[in-house]
Design a protein around this motif. Structure first.
Motif, PDB file in Angstrom:
ATOM      1  N   GLY A  43      -2.247  -2.705 -16.482  1.00 40.05           N
ATOM      2  CA  GLY A  43      -1.073  -1.838 -16.375  1.00 40.05           C
ATOM      3  C   GLY A  43      -0.971  -0.940 -17.585  1.00 40.05           C
ATOM      4  O   GLY A  43      -1.758  -1.020 -18.524  1.00 40.05           O
ATOM      5  N   CYS A  51       1.533  -4.477 -14.828  1.00 36.20           N
ATOM      6  CA  CYS A  51       0.532  -4.828 -13.824  1.00 36.20           C
ATOM      7  C   CYS A  51       0.197  -6.299 -13.983  1.00 36.20           C
ATOM      8  O   CYS A  51      -0.599  -6.674 -14.826  1.00 36.20           O
ATOM      9  N   VAL A 103      -2.770  -3.386  -6.442  1.00 39.37           N
ATOM     10  CA  VAL A 103      -2.562  -2.100  -7.100  1.00 39.37           C
ATOM     11  C   VAL A 103      -2.116  -1.103  -6.035  1.00 39.37           C
ATOM     12  O   VAL A 103      -2.794  -0.915  -5.021  1.00 39.37           O
TER      13      VAL A 103
END
Length: 159
Positions: A25, A31, A37
């Motif tokens: 991320g 992330c 994603v």
């Protein structure tokens, strides 16, 4: 010529250990491992062996005179020029999808067109940034470890 940062190159061999990149991320940690994603999501790509991030800036690339793409930073820490958005057709980046990576800061697309270096990295191709989306900037994940999101331990669908 260029920035003097580490070159990023492409090779034909799919088993080259220097071809592995980890998806992360932005620096705010947005992330989580195992989370799909999303198309349009901002990411960083960190080289597994060196810990440097895929990076670009306004320097001409040495072979094609497009925009230089380099490896920058230490242990996955770099700067705002390490951030790319994933461009794909669905909701999420799927394993077999061809995707594009658009640089947030300079708006170029991560590309490879075939220019090859000579000595000392003979046969390796220049990776660079191009201002327009075209057939030179599609990428596909071919190897690696794909982590599925973990199952919520509070919910079990098996006996």
């Amino acid at each position: 010529t260029g920035s003097g940062q580490q070159s990023v190159t492409g090779v034909e061999a799919s088993d080259d250990a220097n071809s592995y990149w980890r998806i992360r991320g932005k620096s705010d940690g947005s992330c989580q491992r195992g989370t799909p994603v999303k198309c349009g999501q901002a990411i960083r790509l960190t080289h597994v062996n060196t810990g440097k991030n895929l990076h670009t800036h306004h320097f001409p690339s040495p072979l094609s005179n497009n925009q230089e793409v380099s490896a920058f930073g230490d242990d996955g820490e770099g700067d705002d020029l390490d951030i790319w958005t994933v461009q794909c057709s669905g909701t999420y980046w799927e394993r077999e999808d061809a995707v594009r990576f658009k640089h947030v800061g300079t708006e170029v697309f991560l590309s490879i067109t075939g220019e090859q270096y000579g000595h000392p990295i003979r046969g390796q191709r220049e990776v660079h940034g191009m201002p327009a989306a075209n057939h030179h900037n599609y990428w596909k994940a071919m190897e690696g470890v794909f982590i599925k999101p973990s199952v919520d331990p509070a919910r079990h669908d098996e006996l």
